[in-house]
Design a protein around this motif. Structure first.
Motif, PDB file in Angstrom:
ATOM      1  N   LEU A  93     -13.661  -1.882  37.367  1.00  0.00           N
ATOM      2  CA  LEU A  93     -12.799  -0.842  37.916  1.00  0.00           C
ATOM      3  C   LEU A  93     -13.406   0.545  37.783  1.00  0.00           C
ATOM      4  N   GLY A  94     -14.535   0.656  37.100  1.00  0.00           N
ATOM      5  CA  GLY A  94     -15.218   1.928  36.974  1.00  0.00           C
ATOM      6  C   GLY A  94     -14.703   2.815  35.861  1.00  0.00           C
ATOM      7  N   VAL A  95     -13.992   2.262  34.904  1.00  0.00           N
ATOM      8  CA  VAL A  95     -13.481   3.051  33.780  1.00  0.00           C
ATOM      9  C   VAL A  95     -14.647   3.354  32.842  1.00  0.00           C
ATOM     10  N   PRO A  96     -14.846   4.609  32.443  1.00  0.00           N
ATOM     11  CA  PRO A  96     -15.959   4.944  31.550  1.00  0.00           C
ATOM     12  C   PRO A  96     -15.761   4.354  30.161  1.00  0.00           C
ATOM     13  N   VAL A 137      -0.924  -4.284  22.262  1.00  0.00           N
ATOM     14  CA  VAL A 137      -0.220  -3.226  23.003  1.00  0.00           C
ATOM     15  C   VAL A 137      -0.942  -1.891  22.852  1.00  0.00           C
ATOM     16  N   ILE A 138      -1.362  -1.567  21.622  1.00  0.00           N
ATOM     17  CA  ILE A 138      -2.031  -0.280  21.386  1.00  0.00           C
ATOM     18  C   ILE A 138      -3.369  -0.210  22.112  1.00  0.00           C
ATOM     19  N   SER A 139      -4.191  -1.259  22.003  1.00  0.00           N
ATOM     20  CA  SER A 139      -5.502  -1.242  22.663  1.00  0.00           C
ATOM     21  C   SER A 139      -5.361  -1.249  24.181  1.00  0.00           C
ATOM     22  N   GLY A 140      -4.398  -2.002  24.695  1.00  0.00           N
ATOM     23  CA  GLY A 140      -4.179  -1.986  26.144  1.00  0.00           C
ATOM     24  C   GLY A 140      -3.702  -0.632  26.637  1.00  0.00           C
ATOM     25  N   ALA A 141      -2.820   0.010  25.872  1.00  0.00           N
ATOM     26  CA  ALA A 141      -2.355   1.350  26.263  1.00  0.00           C
ATOM     27  C   ALA A 141      -3.494   2.356  26.228  1.00  0.00           C
ATOM     28  N   LEU A 142      -4.411   2.223  25.244  1.00  0.00           N
ATOM     29  CA  LEU A 142      -5.563   3.122  25.182  1.00  0.00           C
ATOM     30  C   LEU A 142      -6.440   2.974  26.422  1.00  0.00           C
ATOM     31  N   ALA A 143      -6.691   1.732  26.864  1.00  0.00           N
ATOM     32  CA  ALA A 143      -7.495   1.512  28.068  1.00  0.00           C
ATOM     33  C   ALA A 143      -6.808   2.083  29.300  1.00  0.00           C
ATOM     34  N   THR A 199      -5.765  -1.353  35.835  1.00  0.00           N
ATOM     35  CA  THR A 199      -6.123  -1.648  34.433  1.00  0.00           C
ATOM     36  C   THR A 199      -4.952  -2.267  33.690  1.00  0.00           C
ATOM     37  N   LEU A 200      -3.761  -1.730  33.926  1.00  0.00           N
ATOM     38  CA  LEU A 200      -2.567  -2.301  33.298  1.00  0.00           C
ATOM     39  C   LEU A 200      -2.344  -3.744  33.737  1.00  0.00           C
ATOM     40  N   ALA A 201      -2.586  -4.027  35.013  1.00  0.00           N
ATOM     41  CA  ALA A 201      -2.432  -5.401  35.497  1.00  0.00           C
ATOM     42  C   ALA A 201      -3.428  -6.337  34.818  1.00  0.00           C
ATOM     43  N   VAL A 202      -4.672  -5.883  34.658  1.00  0.00           N
ATOM     44  CA  VAL A 202      -5.680  -6.711  33.992  1.00  0.00           C
ATOM     45  C   VAL A 202      -5.283  -6.972  32.536  1.00  0.00           C
ATOM     46  N   VAL A 203      -4.852  -5.930  31.842  1.00  0.00           N
ATOM     47  CA  VAL A 203      -4.472  -6.078  30.432  1.00  0.00           C
ATOM     48  C   VAL A 203      -3.302  -7.042  30.283  1.00  0.00           C
ATOM     49  N   LEU A 204      -2.279  -6.897  31.109  1.00  0.00           N
ATOM     50  CA  LEU A 204      -1.110  -7.776  31.020  1.00  0.00           C
ATOM     51  C   LEU A 204      -1.475  -9.220  31.337  1.00  0.00           C
ATOM     52  N   ALA A 205      -2.345  -9.433  32.350  1.00  0.00           N
ATOM     53  CA  ALA A 205      -2.730 -10.797  32.709  1.00  0.00           C
ATOM     54  C   ALA A 205      -3.471 -11.473  31.562  1.00  0.00           C
ATOM     55  N   VAL A 229      -4.654   4.617  29.392  1.00  0.00           N
ATOM     56  CA  VAL A 229      -4.681   6.084  29.339  1.00  0.00           C
ATOM     57  C   VAL A 229      -6.054   6.615  29.738  1.00  0.00           C
ATOM     58  N   VAL A 230      -7.118   5.973  29.259  1.00  0.00           N
ATOM     59  CA  VAL A 230      -8.464   6.414  29.639  1.00  0.00           C
ATOM     60  C   VAL A 230      -8.665   6.245  31.143  1.00  0.00           C
ATOM     61  N   ALA A 231      -8.196   5.143  31.701  1.00  0.00           N
ATOM     62  CA  ALA A 231      -8.315   4.955  33.147  1.00  0.00           C
ATOM     63  C   ALA A 231      -7.493   5.979  33.914  1.00  0.00           C
ATOM     64  N   LEU A 232      -6.335   6.363  33.362  1.00  0.00           N
ATOM     65  CA  LEU A 232      -5.476   7.330  34.060  1.00  0.00           C
ATOM     66  C   LEU A 232      -6.099   8.712  34.102  1.00  0.00           C
ATOM     67  N   VAL A 233      -6.634   9.178  32.982  1.00  0.00           N
ATOM     68  CA  VAL A 233      -7.149  10.547  32.935  1.00  0.00           C
ATOM     69  C   VAL A 233      -8.549  10.666  33.524  1.00  0.00           C
ATOM     70  N   THR A 234      -9.217   9.533  33.742  1.00  0.00           N
ATOM     71  CA  THR A 234     -10.570   9.614  34.292  1.00  0.00           C
ATOM     72  C   THR A 234     -10.670   9.144  35.740  1.00  0.00           C
ATOM     73  N   GLN A 235      -9.865   8.152  36.133  1.00  0.00           N
ATOM     74  CA  GLN A 235     -10.011   7.576  37.464  1.00  0.00           C
ATOM     75  C   GLN A 235      -8.765   7.702  38.331  1.00  0.00           C
TER      76      GLN A 235
END
Length: 467
Positions: free
Chosen positions: A324-327, A348-354, A370-376, A356-362
């Motif tokens: 997805l291109g997340v740094p 939950v914490i690690s998924g939320a961190l990923a 990213t949320l869909a990938v984490v939940l799956a 948030v990083v995707a939100l502020v960067t991409q």
């Protein structure tokens, strides 16, 4: 004529009458004991004596206190008559307390003693927190590496060499992973800061054009509040930076303690356990000696299964955010792996961190993907991986997992949350084994069956009725 013989005669007659009355009282008491007050003596056939009957009837008549001047004027109180109501004696105070209240009191003071013991234990652990954390980490690492040592021993490798090879390889791998994460963060920190600034601007524009009716003044107020909060906590941030040297020294000390403890546990774990069991009273030693290996198998299964599940989560989520291109996809994958050791909450914490990083960067779309990938991945983990890998080795209810993680986090932060679930799993195994061991011991100490009971408990040959 002298008056002395008359006085002596009256005294003799009085003594004679007193003797007769004493004989009558004694005979009356004997009849009362036998229960034959007015029944003639069966052996002699004699009838009741009239004088005795008169004395008995007179004794049954209520009497009033008689003042005897020769005894100093005191009142003589006779015993109560036979028809007077009986007065019940006061009950025993122990018997007067209800059974339920007595049981509650017994359980209450025992619970108070246990609570006090736990409080003292927690105070001692807080005083030597670094040593306790290092030993617990060494036990978890030993549970992860001990199967490798056992496998090398089965292939003929000496115990010392197998322990050294396994420990060195394990610590080198963990050190390389930590170095790689730090290197990735340092290499991408500049680009990450620029991407975060661009992402914040994009998020600001999206909020202004969104249907939430957010105005620019509200966004500026939020930014100003954040800057004020950072400025107000500058002293705390500075003091935390000054305390960094102490933290580094403590971390290095903990790492060294963990390494030495792991080496000794891998090399001489069995003898350490045998020495520990000798500290237990002899009566409880067989049960503790049997519960120890089962608890160790539970801990080994938990650590091994958690590592496998965490590795799968980190690989698949890391690949997803990489495409997805997340740094900093690799450092985020490492954080996901580490936080997986905190069941339920860590994912939950690690998924939320990923996210948030995707939100502020991409942007928002990448964050949603990213949320869909984490939940799956987490759904696959919870419904397939954990039941299949852990199986029945760690039988802890999800509610117990959540409560233990919350309690451990409140008591000792992240370290308490990591240790809480394996501690609950090991305690569950130990308590279950000790309960079954006590039942078996009671059956072994019970007398053997005899008589008709032998027929009920005797084994039956299943082939007895077949021809």
């Amino acid at each position: 004529m002298s008056r002395v013989p008359g006085w002596l005669g009256r005294l003799g007659s009085e003594l004679s009458r007193m003797g007769e009355r004493l004989d009558e009282r004694r005979a009356e008491a004997e009849r009362d004991d036998r229960g034959d007050d007015s029944v003639p003596d069966a052996a002699t056939g004699s009838a009741p004596h009239p004088t005795r009957d008169a004395a008995h009837a007179a004794a049954e008549v209520p009497q009033v206190p008689v003042t005897r001047p020769e005894n100093g004027g005191g009142d003589h109180v006779p015993p109560p008559p036979a028809y007077a109501p009986a007065i019940a004696a006061r009950p025993d105070p122990v018997a007067a307390v209800p059974w339920g209240m007595r049981v509650a009191a017994e359980a209450g003071w025992r619970l108070l003693v246990l609570a006090g013991t736990l409080w003292v234990l927690m105070r001692v652990i807080s005083a030597v927190q670094l040593v306790v954390y290092a030993f617990v980490a060494a036990m978890l690492i030993t549970a992860l590496l001990q199967p490798t040592v056992a496998r090398l021993r089965r292939h003929g490798v000496p115990r010392g060499l197998a322990t050294a090879l396994t420990a060195i390889l394990g610590f080198v791998i963990m050190g390389l992973v930590g170095w790689f994460v730090v290197w990735q963060v340092q290499e991408n920190i500049d680009n990450l800061s620029d991407q975060i600034q661009d992402g914040i601007d994009e998020l600001r524009n999206w909020l202004l054009n969104s249907p939430f009716h957010v105005t620019e003044s509200q966004i500026n107020e939020i930014a100003k509040s954040l800057r004020d909060a950072v400025g107000a906590n500058t002293d705390q941030i500075t003091s935390a930076g000054l305390e960094g040297v102490t933290v580094i020294v403590e971390a290095l000390t903990g790492i060294l303690l963990t390494m030495f403890s792991t080496l000794f546990l891998l090399y001489d774990g069995r003898r350490i356990w045998e020495w520990t069991t000798r500290l237990v009273p002899a009566q409880a030693r067989p049960g503790i000696a049997g519960a120890g290996p089962r608890a160790w198998r539970t801990l080994t299964a938990y650590v091994r299964g958690t590592v496998i599940v965490a590795l799968i989560d980190a690989i698949f989520i890391g690949l997803g955010i990489f495409f997805l291109g997340v740094p900093m996809a690799v450092p985020l994958a490492v954080f996901i792996f580490l936080f997986a050791f905190i069941p339920l909450v860590g994912a939950v914490i690690s998924g939320a961190l990923a996210v948030v990083v995707a939100l502020v960067t991409q942007g928002v779309f990448t964050a949603v993907m990213t949320l869909a990938v984490v939940l799956a991945v987490q759904q696959i983990e919870g419904h397939i991986l954990q039941p299949f890998i852990l199986g029945r080795a760690v039988r802890v209810h999800p509610l117990a997992v959540v409560l233990s993680v919350a309690a451990g986090g409140l008591v000792n932060g992240i370290g308490g949350a990591v240790v809480a679930v394996p501690l609950v799993a090991v305690t569950n195994t130990v308590v279950g084994y000790l309960r079954s061991y006590s039942r078996e011991a009671a059956l072994r100490q019970s007398p053997p069956p005899h008589g008709a009971t032998v027929v009920d408990v005797a084994p039956v040959d299943p082939t007895a009725g077949k021809t």
